[in-house]
Motif scaffolding. Structure first.
Motif, PDB file in Angstrom:
ATOM      1  N   THR A  98       0.857  -1.215   0.000  1.00  0.00           N
ATOM      2  CA  THR A  98       0.000   0.000   0.000  1.00  0.00           C
ATOM      3  C   THR A  98       0.882   1.251   0.000  1.00  0.00           C
ATOM      4  OG1 THR A  98      -0.072  -0.065   2.407  1.00  0.00           O
ATOM      5  CG2 THR A  98      -1.847  -1.193   1.234  1.00  0.00           C
ATOM      6  N   PRO A  99       0.533   2.260  -0.792  1.00  0.00           N
ATOM      7  CA  PRO A  99       1.382   3.478  -0.840  1.00  0.00           C
ATOM      8  C   PRO A  99       1.442   4.179   0.499  1.00  0.00           C
ATOM      9  CG  PRO A  99      -0.737   3.889  -1.892  1.00  0.00           C
ATOM     10  CD  PRO A  99      -0.689   2.419  -1.577  1.00  0.00           C
ATOM     11  N   ASP A 100       2.540   4.817   0.680  1.00  0.00           N
ATOM     12  CA  ASP A 100       2.738   5.551   1.926  1.00  0.00           C
ATOM     13  C   ASP A 100       1.811   6.776   1.950  1.00  0.00           C
ATOM     14  OD1 ASP A 100       3.569   6.533   4.261  1.00  0.00           O
ATOM     15  OD2 ASP A 100       5.670   6.835   3.702  1.00  0.00           O
ATOM     16  N   ILE A 101       1.118   6.971   3.041  1.00  0.00           N
ATOM     17  CA  ILE A 101       0.150   8.085   3.158  1.00  0.00           C
ATOM     18  C   ILE A 101       0.876   9.426   3.117  1.00  0.00           C
ATOM     19  CG2 ILE A 101      -1.584   9.131   4.648  1.00  0.00           C
ATOM     20  CD1 ILE A 101      -2.234   6.335   5.654  1.00  0.00           C
ATOM     21  N   GLU A 104       1.781  10.262  -0.421  1.00  0.00           N
ATOM     22  CA  GLU A 104       0.586  10.691  -1.151  1.00  0.00           C
ATOM     23  C   GLU A 104       0.209  12.121  -0.793  1.00  0.00           C
ATOM     24  OE1 GLU A 104      -1.168   9.312  -3.471  1.00  0.00           O
ATOM     25  OE2 GLU A 104       0.089   7.519  -3.599  1.00  0.00           O
ATOM     26  N   LYS A 105       0.302  12.441   0.491  1.00  0.00           N
ATOM     27  CA  LYS A 105      -0.011  13.814   0.914  1.00  0.00           C
ATOM     28  C   LYS A 105       0.945  14.817   0.286  1.00  0.00           C
ATOM     29  CE  LYS A 105      -2.270  12.827   5.330  1.00  0.00           C
ATOM     30  NZ  LYS A 105      -2.224  13.041   6.797  1.00  0.00           N
ATOM     31  N   LYS A 107       2.619  14.402  -2.469  1.00  0.00           N
ATOM     32  CA  LYS A 107       2.332  14.495  -3.899  1.00  0.00           C
ATOM     33  C   LYS A 107       1.123  15.375  -4.166  1.00  0.00           C
ATOM     34  CE  LYS A 107       1.543  11.539  -7.925  1.00  0.00           C
ATOM     35  NZ  LYS A 107       1.361  10.151  -8.399  1.00  0.00           N
ATOM     36  N   VAL A 108       0.068  15.178  -3.357  1.00  0.00           N
ATOM     37  CA  VAL A 108      -1.133  16.008  -3.517  1.00  0.00           C
ATOM     38  C   VAL A 108      -0.809  17.471  -3.244  1.00  0.00           C
ATOM     39  CG1 VAL A 108      -3.422  16.459  -2.570  1.00  0.00           C
ATOM     40  CG2 VAL A 108      -2.705  14.103  -3.020  1.00  0.00           C
TER      41      VAL A 108
END
Length: 296
Positions: A98-101, A104-105, A107-108
Motif C-alpha cells: 500500500t502506498p505511503d500516506i 501521497e499527501k 504528492k497532492v
C-alpha cells in the motif's frame, strides 16, 4: 326542652348579619382577584410588520411524490455445483504494498502548489496583458490627442496665415487704391495747374500779342485808298531778344500796298516786345504768326 319537627325554625338576627358580612367580603375579594388577574394578564399587542410586494412571489415548486420502491423480483435459487478438487499450493507473488500516506499527501500538496502557481502565473499574465493593453490604449489615445492638437495647431496656423495674407492683400489693395487716388488727385492737380498755367500763359500771350499789334500799328503807314478792314497774316521769325530776322506774308489781304505797309511796320517795330515767362515766350520764338487789321 324538646323541639318537635313540625315547629318552625327561627333564625337569630346576629348570625344573619355575620353571615351576610362574610358573604359580602368573599364577593369583594373575588371581584378584586378577578380584576387584578385580568389586568395582570393583559398584554399590549405587538406591532405588526407588513411587507409590500410589487408582484407575487413565485409559487414554490411542489415536490413530486416519491414513487414507492419497487421490489426486486425474487431470484430462484441456483443449483449448487459440486466444488472442484483443491489445487496444489503454488508460491504466489506477494501483494503490492500500500502506498505511503505521507508520500501521497506530499504528492497532492505538490500538485496543489503547481496548480496554484499555474493559476498565479495565469493571473499575472492576464494582469500583465491587461496592463499592456491599457498602456497601449493610453498611448493610442495620447497619440490621437497629439494628432488632434497638431491638426488644430496647423489649422490655426493656416487660418492665421490666411488672415495675414488676406489682411496684407486688403492693405495692398487699399494702398493701391490710395496710390491711384493720390495719382488721380496729382493728375487732377497737375491738370488744374497746367490749365491754370495755360490760362496764365494764354493771358500773357494775349497781352504781348496786343502789345506787338499796337507797336506794329504805330509803325505802319496805311495807303490812302485802303477801304474796309482787310486782314493780312505774316510769318515773323524772331530771335530770343525779340529782333526780327525775316517777315513773310502767308495770307494776303488782297491789297498789295497794304500788305507791304504791314511788312515795313513789322521791320520798324524790331525788336518786338516778348514775355519773360518761358512757356509764353515759346508762342513767339522762333516763329510768330502775326495777324494785322487796320481798325483793331
Amino acid at each position: 326542652m324538646n323541639i318537635s319537627a313540625d315547629a318552625p325554625f327561627v333564625s337569630r338576627p346576629g348570625s344573619n348579619l355575620i353571615a351576610g358580612a362574610l358573604a359580602l367580603g368573599v364577593h369583594v375579594v373575588f371581584v378584586l382577584l378577578l380584576v387584578f388577574g385580568v389586568s395582570w394578564q393583559t398584554q399590549h399587542p405587538a406591532p405588526v410588520m407588513v411587507d409590500l410586494w410589487e408582484a407575487l412571489p413565485p409559487l414554490p415548486s411542489v415536490a413530486k411524490p416519491a414513487r414507492p420502491p419497487t421490489r426486486a423480483p425474487l431470484k430462484t435459487p441456483k443449483p449448487v455445483k459440486a466444488k472442484p478438487a483443491p489445487r496444489p499450493v503454488v508460491d504466489e507473488p506477494p501483494p503490492p504494498k500500500t502506498p505511503d500516506i505521507a508520500l501521497e499527501k506530499k504528492k497532492v500538496e505538490a500538485e496543489r502548489r503547481q496548480k496554484l502557481q499555474a493559476m498565479q502565473l495565469s493571473e499575472e499574465k492576464a494582469r500583465a496583458d491587461a496592463a499592456r493593453k491599457a498602456q497601449e490604449k493610453q498611448l493610442a489615445e495620447q497619440k490621437k490627442r497629439e494628432l488632434l492638437r497638431q491638426m488644430e495647431e496647423e489649422d490655426l496656423t493656416r487660418r492665421m496665415a490666411d488672415e495675414v495674407a488676406a489682411s496684407e492683400m486688403r492693405q495692398a489693395k487699399l494702398a493701391e487704391m490710395q496710390a491711384k487716388q493720390a495719382e488721380a488727385q496729382a493728375k487732377q492737380a497737375e491738370a488744374a495747374a497746367a490749365s491754370k498755367r495755360q490760362a496764365g500763359v494764354a493771358s500773357i500771350v494775349g497781352q504781348y500779342r496786343d502789345l506787338i499789334s499796337a507797336k506794329v500799328r504805330g509803325n505802319t503807314r496805311l495807303p490812302d485808298n485802303l477801304a474796309g478792314n482787310p486782314q493780312v497774316r505774316c510769318l515773323v521769325k524772331l530771335l530770343p531778344t525779340g529782333e526780327v530776322q525775316s517777315v513773310r506774308v502767308t495770307q494776303s489781304s488782297g491789297n498789295a500796298g497794304y500788305d507791304e505797309a504791314v511788312v515795313r511796320g513789322i521791320w520798324k517795330s524790331s525788336p518786338l516786345p516778348l514775355p519773360g515767362e518761358r512757356d509764353a515766350r515759346a508762342a513767339f520764338v522762333p516763329e510768330l504768326s502775326f495777324v494785322h487789321r487796320p481798325k483793331e
